[in-house]
Scaffold this motif. Structure first.
Motif, PDB file in Angstrom:
ATOM      1  N   LEU A 153       1.675  -2.131   3.940  1.00 25.33           N
ATOM      2  CA  LEU A 153       0.539  -3.044   3.833  1.00 25.33           C
ATOM      3  C   LEU A 153       0.205  -3.410   2.391  1.00 25.33           C
ATOM      4  O   LEU A 153      -0.204  -4.540   2.110  1.00 25.33           O
ATOM      5  CB  LEU A 153      -0.707  -2.410   4.462  1.00 25.33           C
ATOM      6  N   GLU A 154       0.317  -2.424   1.492  1.00 26.41           N
ATOM      7  CA  GLU A 154      -0.043  -2.632   0.093  1.00 26.41           C
ATOM      8  C   GLU A 154       0.984  -1.976  -0.811  1.00 26.41           C
ATOM      9  O   GLU A 154       1.537  -0.933  -0.468  1.00 26.41           O
ATOM     10  CB  GLU A 154      -1.411  -2.013  -0.223  1.00 26.41           C
ATOM     11  N   GLU A 193       6.399  -7.799  -3.904  1.00 28.08           N
ATOM     12  CA  GLU A 193       6.278  -8.887  -2.922  1.00 28.08           C
ATOM     13  C   GLU A 193       7.282  -8.714  -1.776  1.00 28.08           C
ATOM     14  O   GLU A 193       6.988  -9.055  -0.633  1.00 28.08           O
ATOM     15  CB  GLU A 193       6.492 -10.246  -3.592  1.00 28.08           C
ATOM     16  N   ASP A 194       8.485  -8.203  -2.087  1.00 26.04           N
ATOM     17  CA  ASP A 194       9.504  -7.975  -1.054  1.00 26.04           C
ATOM     18  C   ASP A 194       9.053  -6.939  -0.032  1.00 26.04           C
ATOM     19  O   ASP A 194       9.495  -6.955   1.114  1.00 26.04           O
ATOM     20  CB  ASP A 194      10.809  -7.449  -1.671  1.00 26.04           C
ATOM     21  N   LEU A 195       8.215  -6.017  -0.453  1.00 20.38           N
ATOM     22  CA  LEU A 195       7.871  -4.867   0.381  1.00 20.38           C
ATOM     23  C   LEU A 195       6.713  -5.111   1.341  1.00 20.38           C
ATOM     24  O   LEU A 195       6.642  -4.470   2.389  1.00 20.38           O
ATOM     25  CB  LEU A 195       7.547  -3.665  -0.514  1.00 20.38           C
ATOM     26  N   ILE A 196       5.823  -6.023   1.011  1.00 24.27           N
ATOM     27  CA  ILE A 196       4.665  -6.283   1.877  1.00 24.27           C
ATOM     28  C   ILE A 196       5.148  -6.776   3.234  1.00 24.27           C
ATOM     29  O   ILE A 196       5.925  -7.723   3.335  1.00 24.27           O
ATOM     30  CB  ILE A 196       3.715  -7.330   1.252  1.00 24.27           C
ATOM     31  N   GLY A 197       4.730  -6.091   4.303  1.00 27.62           N
ATOM     32  CA  GLY A 197       5.106  -6.465   5.667  1.00 27.62           C
ATOM     33  C   GLY A 197       6.424  -5.870   6.124  1.00 27.62           C
ATOM     34  O   GLY A 197       6.808  -6.029   7.278  1.00 27.62           O
ATOM     35  N   LEU A 204       2.574   3.082  -2.229  1.00 34.09           N
ATOM     36  CA  LEU A 204       2.621   2.309  -0.986  1.00 34.09           C
ATOM     37  C   LEU A 204       1.502   2.732  -0.050  1.00 34.09           C
ATOM     38  O   LEU A 204       1.185   3.930   0.048  1.00 34.09           O
ATOM     39  CB  LEU A 204       3.958   2.531  -0.278  1.00 34.09           C
ATOM     40  N   VAL A 205       0.936   1.780   0.669  1.00 36.66           N
ATOM     41  CA  VAL A 205       0.011   2.046   1.771  1.00 36.66           C
ATOM     42  C   VAL A 205       0.723   1.559   3.024  1.00 36.66           C
ATOM     43  O   VAL A 205       1.129   0.391   3.104  1.00 36.66           O
ATOM     44  CB  VAL A 205      -1.335   1.319   1.571  1.00 36.66           C
TER      45      VAL A 205
END
Length: 111
Positions: free
Chosen positions: A19-20, A58-62, A34-35
């Protein structure tokens, strides 16, 4: 080292969605904070991951990932990590995250 089936069954790996993502400048090696959402039964957990070489925030969100959720909490510099995100570790600590091929429900057990 060989482990027993009973040993393996103790490791609780679950699917979660990031999420974050925040930079973690206090970490000894480049890392993110990371959240991660593991669904209604487990909830939100935090983790630190040294994945800055291959992934931007940005790649990691979602992104869905696999993590061990039943380790004890671990203090990493100024941050308390609540789960262990899993990845394949290549040369020079180049980590590729483990993730499902298709979007699945957060919290699903990996076995």
């Amino acid at each position: 080292m060989e482990i027993t089936w009973n040993d393996f069954e103790k490791v609780e790996m679950r699917i979660g969605t990031i999420l974050e993502v925040d930079n973690f400048p206090e970490a000894r090696n480049p890392a993110y904070k990371l959240v991660i959402d593991f669904g209604k039964d487990i909830g939100i957990r935090k983790s630190s991951a040294q994945i800055t070489r291959r992934y931007s925030a940005e790649d990691l969100i979602g992104k869905q990932i696999v993590a061990v959720v039943n380790f004890p909490k671990k203090q990493i510099a100024t941050f308390m990590s609540e789960c262990l995100v899993l990845g394949a570790v290549g040369e020079n600590n180049d980590i590729v995250l483990l993730n499902p091929d298709f979007k699945v429900e957060n919290g699903l057990l990996v076995g």
